[in-house]
Each structure stands twice: as C-alpha cells, then as structure tokens.
Scaffold this motif. Structure first.
Motif, PDB file in Angstrom:
ATOM      1  N   GLY A  90       9.284 -44.787 -39.019  1.00 42.07           N
ATOM      2  CA  GLY A  90      10.371 -45.652 -39.474  1.00 42.07           C
ATOM      3  C   GLY A  90      11.570 -44.839 -39.948  1.00 42.07           C
ATOM      4  O   GLY A  90      12.716 -45.175 -39.643  1.00 42.07           O
ATOM      5  N   ILE A  91      11.309 -43.762 -40.684  1.00 39.76           N
ATOM      6  CA  ILE A  91      12.388 -42.854 -41.113  1.00 39.76           C
ATOM      7  C   ILE A  91      13.109 -42.293 -39.893  1.00 39.76           C
ATOM      8  O   ILE A  91      14.342 -42.250 -39.826  1.00 39.76           O
ATOM      9  N   MET A  92      12.321 -41.875 -38.917  1.00 39.03           N
ATOM     10  CA  MET A  92      12.881 -41.243 -37.725  1.00 39.03           C
ATOM     11  C   MET A  92      13.749 -42.229 -36.943  1.00 39.03           C
ATOM     12  O   MET A  92      14.845 -41.875 -36.483  1.00 39.03           O
ATOM     13  N   SER A 100      21.459 -42.261 -47.291  1.00 34.87           N
ATOM     14  CA  SER A 100      22.512 -43.269 -47.076  1.00 34.87           C
ATOM     15  C   SER A 100      22.467 -44.353 -48.142  1.00 34.87           C
ATOM     16  O   SER A 100      23.502 -44.841 -48.601  1.00 34.87           O
ATOM     17  N   GLY A 101      21.247 -44.760 -48.538  1.00 38.54           N
ATOM     18  CA  GLY A 101      21.103 -45.816 -49.535  1.00 38.54           C
ATOM     19  C   GLY A 101      21.616 -47.163 -49.074  1.00 38.54           C
ATOM     20  O   GLY A 101      21.877 -48.048 -49.885  1.00 38.54           O
ATOM     21  N   SER A 102      21.788 -47.325 -47.754  1.00 41.21           N
ATOM     22  CA  SER A 102      22.357 -48.559 -47.212  1.00 41.21           C
ATOM     23  C   SER A 102      21.454 -49.151 -46.140  1.00 41.21           C
ATOM     24  O   SER A 102      20.735 -48.415 -45.456  1.00 41.21           O
ATOM     25  N   PRO A 103      21.484 -50.482 -45.973  1.00 38.45           N
ATOM     26  CA  PRO A 103      20.769 -51.080 -44.846  1.00 38.45           C
ATOM     27  C   PRO A 103      21.293 -50.526 -43.522  1.00 38.45           C
ATOM     28  O   PRO A 103      22.471 -50.145 -43.420  1.00 38.45           O
ATOM     29  N   ALA A 104      20.447 -50.500 -42.524  1.00 42.78           N
ATOM     30  CA  ALA A 104      20.841 -49.946 -41.224  1.00 42.78           C
ATOM     31  C   ALA A 104      22.034 -50.683 -40.631  1.00 42.78           C
ATOM     32  O   ALA A 104      22.885 -50.079 -39.976  1.00 42.78           O
ATOM     33  N   SER A 105      22.117 -51.995 -40.865  1.00 40.39           N
ATOM     34  CA  SER A 105      23.213 -52.787 -40.296  1.00 40.39           C
ATOM     35  C   SER A 105      24.559 -52.403 -40.886  1.00 40.39           C
ATOM     36  O   SER A 105      25.601 -52.665 -40.283  1.00 40.39           O
ATOM     37  N   HIS A 106      24.564 -51.779 -42.067  1.00 39.41           N
ATOM     38  CA  HIS A 106      25.812 -51.321 -42.669  1.00 39.41           C
ATOM     39  C   HIS A 106      26.246 -49.978 -42.087  1.00 39.41           C
ATOM     40  O   HIS A 106      27.417 -49.601 -42.200  1.00 39.41           O
ATOM     41  N   MET A 107      25.301 -49.295 -41.462  1.00 41.73           N
ATOM     42  CA  MET A 107      25.576 -47.969 -40.919  1.00 41.73           C
ATOM     43  C   MET A 107      25.884 -48.008 -39.430  1.00 41.73           C
ATOM     44  O   MET A 107      26.545 -47.113 -38.904  1.00 41.73           O
ATOM     45  N   ASN A 108      25.397 -49.023 -38.735  1.00 39.98           N
ATOM     46  CA  ASN A 108      25.594 -49.142 -37.289  1.00 39.98           C
ATOM     47  C   ASN A 108      26.001 -50.586 -36.988  1.00 39.98           C
ATOM     48  O   ASN A 108      25.196 -51.505 -37.167  1.00 39.98           O
ATOM     49  N   PRO A 109      27.231 -50.833 -36.533  1.00 37.81           N
ATOM     50  CA  PRO A 109      27.723 -52.200 -36.354  1.00 37.81           C
ATOM     51  C   PRO A 109      26.976 -52.985 -35.276  1.00 37.81           C
ATOM     52  O   PRO A 109      27.092 -54.210 -35.232  1.00 37.81           O
ATOM     53  N   TRP A 112      17.165 -56.072 -38.024  1.00 34.82           N
ATOM     54  CA  TRP A 112      16.807 -54.654 -38.079  1.00 34.82           C
ATOM     55  C   TRP A 112      16.563 -54.240 -39.535  1.00 34.82           C
ATOM     56  O   TRP A 112      15.640 -53.450 -39.804  1.00 34.82           O
ATOM     57  N   ASP A 113      17.353 -54.771 -40.456  1.00 32.73           N
ATOM     58  CA  ASP A 113      17.153 -54.444 -41.869  1.00 32.73           C
ATOM     59  C   ASP A 113      15.775 -54.899 -42.341  1.00 32.73           C
ATOM     60  O   ASP A 113      15.097 -54.197 -43.094  1.00 32.73           O
ATOM     61  N   ARG A 114      15.359 -56.089 -41.892  1.00 29.29           N
ATOM     62  CA  ARG A 114      14.030 -56.589 -42.274  1.00 29.29           C
ATOM     63  C   ARG A 114      12.937 -55.700 -41.678  1.00 29.29           C
ATOM     64  O   ARG A 114      11.915 -55.438 -42.318  1.00 29.29           O
ATOM     65  N   PHE A 115      13.154 -55.249 -40.456  1.00 30.01           N
ATOM     66  CA  PHE A 115      12.188 -54.364 -39.805  1.00 30.01           C
ATOM     67  C   PHE A 115      12.033 -53.076 -40.612  1.00 30.01           C
ATOM     68  O   PHE A 115      10.907 -52.631 -40.896  1.00 30.01           O
ATOM     69  N   PHE A 116      13.153 -52.473 -40.993  1.00 29.29           N
ATOM     70  CA  PHE A 116      13.084 -51.218 -41.733  1.00 29.29           C
ATOM     71  C   PHE A 116      12.539 -51.419 -43.147  1.00 29.29           C
ATOM     72  O   PHE A 116      11.849 -50.544 -43.685  1.00 29.29           O
ATOM     73  N   ALA A 117      12.841 -52.564 -43.748  1.00 30.98           N
ATOM     74  CA  ALA A 117      12.309 -52.837 -45.085  1.00 30.98           C
ATOM     75  C   ALA A 117      10.779 -52.844 -45.056  1.00 30.98           C
ATOM     76  O   ALA A 117      10.128 -52.358 -45.999  1.00 30.98           O
ATOM     77  N   MET A 160      17.725 -42.039 -36.128  1.00 27.09           N
ATOM     78  CA  MET A 160      18.241 -42.076 -34.756  1.00 27.09           C
ATOM     79  C   MET A 160      19.378 -43.078 -34.629  1.00 27.09           C
ATOM     80  O   MET A 160      20.380 -42.818 -33.964  1.00 27.09           O
ATOM     81  N   LEU A 161      19.241 -44.226 -35.264  1.00 34.38           N
ATOM     82  CA  LEU A 161      20.208 -45.310 -35.095  1.00 34.38           C
ATOM     83  C   LEU A 161      21.429 -45.189 -36.002  1.00 34.38           C
ATOM     84  O   LEU A 161      22.457 -45.816 -35.730  1.00 34.38           O
ATOM     85  N   THR A 162      21.329 -44.406 -37.067  1.00 29.90           N
ATOM     86  CA  THR A 162      22.431 -44.320 -38.025  1.00 29.90           C
ATOM     87  C   THR A 162      22.979 -42.902 -38.200  1.00 29.90           C
ATOM     88  O   THR A 162      24.095 -42.729 -38.700  1.00 29.90           O
ATOM     89  N   GLY A 163      22.194 -41.900 -37.832  1.00 31.75           N
ATOM     90  CA  GLY A 163      22.601 -40.527 -38.059  1.00 31.75           C
ATOM     91  C   GLY A 163      22.369 -40.050 -39.484  1.00 31.75           C
ATOM     92  O   GLY A 163      22.745 -38.933 -39.834  1.00 31.75           O
ATOM     93  N   ARG A 164      21.749 -40.885 -40.317  1.00 29.92           N
ATOM     94  CA  ARG A 164      21.519 -40.540 -41.727  1.00 29.92           C
ATOM     95  C   ARG A 164      20.074 -40.830 -42.099  1.00 29.92           C
ATOM     96  O   ARG A 164      19.424 -41.693 -41.518  1.00 29.92           O
TER      97      ARG A 164
END
Length: 479
Positions: free
Chosen positions: A204-206, A219-228, A234-239, A210-214
């Motif tokens: 999940g970290i990896m 980053s401390g941010s949801p993935a959707s805030h890092m990649n438009p 996707w945020d629920r998946f990563f959570a 890959m999708l955000t570069g961080r």
C-alpha cells in the motif's frame, strides 16, 4: 577479471545486510544472470553465528526455489565457493525502484501513470497470493525488490527476510527487519510475529508513492489531494491498506487485488466519460481550464524558441522550419548528464520540446518540427546495445521505408518524443507511436561499457551497461 566459482563477475548490482548481488556471466554461453553471495555486514556477522547465517541464506534459496509463479523470481543454481554460499537467479536490468527514481538521497520519486501502477501492483498481489498460500511472509516488500522483466512484468525477489508463518526466529534486538517507511508498525515492534497483512501494508505504501511521488508519512495528505486523477474511492482504498491496526487492513492479497481492479475499472470509465464530453461542457463542469489546448511543450532545450505550450507569435511558415537537434553521439559521464541533457533531479526534461508528428506512410512517423523521421514501432523485442547497433545496420541494408540513413538516436533526439505525465483530457490523445517500445537505447555512451537510454512511457533518462536489454526505435535525419 574476478570470478565467483565458475562465473565471471561483470558488475555489482547491489548489497545489503546478508550479502552482495553481482551481475555474472556463465562460462562458454556467456549468459547473463544475477548471483547473490553470502557476505554479511560486519554488524550482522558480529551478532549472528556463521552457521545460523548460512542456514538463513540456504532457507532463502530453498524458499524461492519452491515457488513457481510468473511474478516470483526463479532460482537457477546454488553452491559454495571459497567457503561462501551463493545462489544464481534470472537477471533483469530494471526494477521498480529504478522506474520510480527512488534513491537514498531523495524521499520524493517520479509519479507512475495509473494504469502502469495498477498493472505492477496487481501482479505483485498475485505473486503474494502464491507466497502467502505457501505460508511465507516476505517482510521486505519495496520497489527495489520488484524486478521489471524484458516483457514489462514484475517479479518479486530478495527473500532474505522472509518468514514462514509457522516459524519462530530468535533475532538480536539490534537487527532491524524490513525497510524504513515500508515496514508495517507491528513489524517494527515485533518482526518475528507478523502476518500477511504486513506485506499488504508495505505494498500500500509503494502504490501510494507510485501514484503521488511521495511517501504517505511525509505528505500527510489523501492521495486524491496529491494526484488530480484520483478520487475519494482511492482514499478509502489507501485508508484500509495503510490502517495501523492489522485487523483493519485487507486480510488477503486476493481481496486487495479485487478492490484495486475495481478502482482500475472505475478509472477507465471516468476516462471514457471525459473523452466523450465536449470541451465546452468539460469547462462548464470544471474539468479543464478555459485556455486548455494541446501543448506543444518547450523546444528551448533543443535549440528552438520557448513556447510554454502557447503560440510563439512566429509566422506559420517559420514555425514549420525544422529545428536542428543534436545527431552526433557523445560520451557523457553521469556527473555531467543532467546539465548536458537538460534534466531535472528525476532525470526528466526540465522543459519539453515541441513536436508535430504525422504518419507519412506505413511504419514511418515524421516530426515536422524537427524534420526527423522515426520508426513507428521499432524492434519487436529488447536487445543489448551491440545488438541494437546491428539492428540499425540491418535497417540500412534493407533500406527500410525506402531510406538508407537510419541510426540510433541521441538522447536529445529521443527527448523530442517525451511528454509530461498525462492529466485530464491528455489521456484522450491517441498515440502516434507503437506503445510496446517503452525503454529505448540511445547512441550516447556514459562510459566505455555503458550507454544512455530513455524510458518513453515516463520520459526519464537512465543508463545501463551494454548487456542491458532495451528496445530500439531508429531515426533518420537526412532521409
């Protein structure tokens, strides 16, 4: 030249706590492979008896050899030389860490396209299904341990830290298990009492990186805030994937794979919807800016005038004049590469060159901006650098497309094919070139035994020795 047993050493691929991995050549056939030699670090050797280290190393080889799966690396040989154990496995010149641009100096990495990130992650998950079925927890899932094959598939490697779920291992408290930022919280606390969810956390970290570069921790941010291109699903998946509590995560690689494949289907539908929507309606819905247009990029790095994606104001006839691009190969040392090629810290172009591709006949594409003529596809399979030169010589002999001036392109010429990572409506553009050729050899050397290449899919420049395997897309500038 040094040897390990009957094998000739051709290079050092990496090193870790347990040993070193060498690039080796078989006698007679000269087949290239990777050899891992048991050569523990001084700290590990001082804390662990030699017999125990040899047992661990042997178990690693036996574990890998017992797994038969397309996404797990194969063991080819095992032996002892000069009283040191080794095993041999398939060699691949790329890994996911290379693709992402991961290094010890930088936390940030290149962003991987969604389709590519999903492709690799689902393959890793399928490999983990097999490992976990066999009762094996890998415990060191990270980009550098994911080999990328010549066919652009992934193979899990490095089982030096793997643990059978019915196994208890006594370990000195000074020895860490796993890699920083990828190891699950429970693995850091009690590495010898973890389950399969520890591997899924690391994956999940990896995927987030890959999708955000961080790293998510940085980053401390949801993935959707890092990649438009990502949304709240996707945020629920990563959570769930990154839940600190193992009980809150995906409980199996198969379940995580199914959820990821659903996200991939949703993303495909989203793209189709965007591409079917008129631009005016997209603007009204806030999907694209009012001044959105197909970007030409910036040809300044290639000898042209700066455009920044806008019309430079020059007359149309002037804009049609070919812009010269360096065609003579050079030998560029690593320390000079970024400045010479005009690259940023991720080895990607600081500015993207303008282009104007048109299919002039079957198999040939012309860039009316530079005047270069390219193969639309190129060679169908990856080859080493010397074979790449032979392939171009064959094109000249056959007068492919009616031309006899084919050659390996320089990095500056290859960079005219590169484009920024697609966003929004950029995903709708139909590719002019065959997408099979993703890693392309250049004519530029780095040393007397290595050459530069371009990853066309992500637009970054790298180097490898002549025995690496990449595709060829020949160019002709005086056709």
């Amino acid at each position: 030249m040094k040897k390990i047993g009957r094998f000739t050493i051709t290079g050092l691929l990496g090193k870790g706590g347990m040993g070193r991995i060498y690039k080796i050549a078989y006698p007679v056939t000269k087949k290239i492979a990777a050899l891992k030699l048991l050569e523990p670090s001084p700290l590990l050797a001082s804390l662990t008896p030699k017999k125990e280290l040899e047992d661990m190393f042997t178990k690693e080889a036996v574990t890998m050899a017992a797994i038969r799966h397309p996404h797990v690396v194969d063991i080819l040989d095992f032996g002892r030389t000069d009283n040191r154990l080794y095993y041999v496995m398939d060699y691949f010149c790329n890994n996911l860490g290379t693709l992402m641009g991961e290094s010890f100096e930088e936390d940030d990495t290149r962003v991987v396209p969604i389709e590519k990130a999903v492709q690799y992650t689902t393959q890793i998950l399928k490999g983990l299904v097999c490992l976990h079925f066999s009762g094996i927890v890998h415990r060191d899932i990270k980009p550098a341990n994911m080999l990328i094959t010549d066919l652009d598939t992934v193979k899990i490697c490095d089982f030096g830290l793997s643990l059978r779920q019915d196994e208890w291992r006594r370990r000195h408290g000074s020895i860490r298990v796993g890699s920083p930022y990828y190891a699950a919280p429970e693995q850091e606390a009690d590495p010898d009492n973890v389950g399969v969810t520890a591997d899924l956390y690391a994956l999940g970290i990896m995927l987030y990186k890959m999708l955000t570069g961080r790293l998510p921790q940085k980053s401390g941010s949801p993935a959707s805030h890092m990649n438009p291109d990502l949304d709240m699903s996707w945020d629920r998946f990563f959570a769930k994937a990154l839940d600190p509590d193992p009980a809150g995560r995906f409980q199996g690689a198969d379940t995580m794979c199914r959820d990821l494949e659903q996200l991939a289907r949703d993303w495909k539908e989203k793209k189709e919807k965007i591409c079917s929507m008129p631009v005016a309606l997209e603007q009204e819905n806030g999907h694209v800016p009012e001044n959105a247009q197909q970007s030409e990029g910036d040809p300044a790095a290639y000898g042209g005038e700066k455009s920044d994606g806008q019309d430079s104001g020059r007359p149309a006839s002037d804009r049609r004049k070919p812009v010269p691009v360096r065609a003579v190969p050079e030998k560029i040392p690593l320390k000079q590469a970024r400045a010479f090629f005009g690259l940023d810290r991720f080895m990607q172009p600081r500015r993207y060159g303008a282009n104007d591709f048109v299919l002039i006949e079957e198999g040939l594409v012309q860039d009316r901006h530079t005047g270069l003529v390219w193969q639309q596809s190129g060679i169908w399979f990856p080859v080493n650098w010397l074979q790449a030169k032979t392939y171009v010589e064959q094109l000249i002999f056959r007068q492919f497309g009616g031309y006899a001036a084919w050659r390996l392109p320089t990095i500056h010429e290859l960079l005219t094919l590169a484009a920024p990572l697609a966003k929004g409506r950029d995903h709708c553009m139909s590719p002019v070139f065959d997408g099979e050729q993703k890693w392309l050899w250049s004519a530029d050397k780095s040393t007397f035994v290595s050459a530069w290449y371009l990853n066309l899919e992500m637009g970054f420049v790298g180097r490898n020795d002549f025995t690496g395997f990449y595709h060829v897309k020949a160019v002709c500038s005086a056709c």
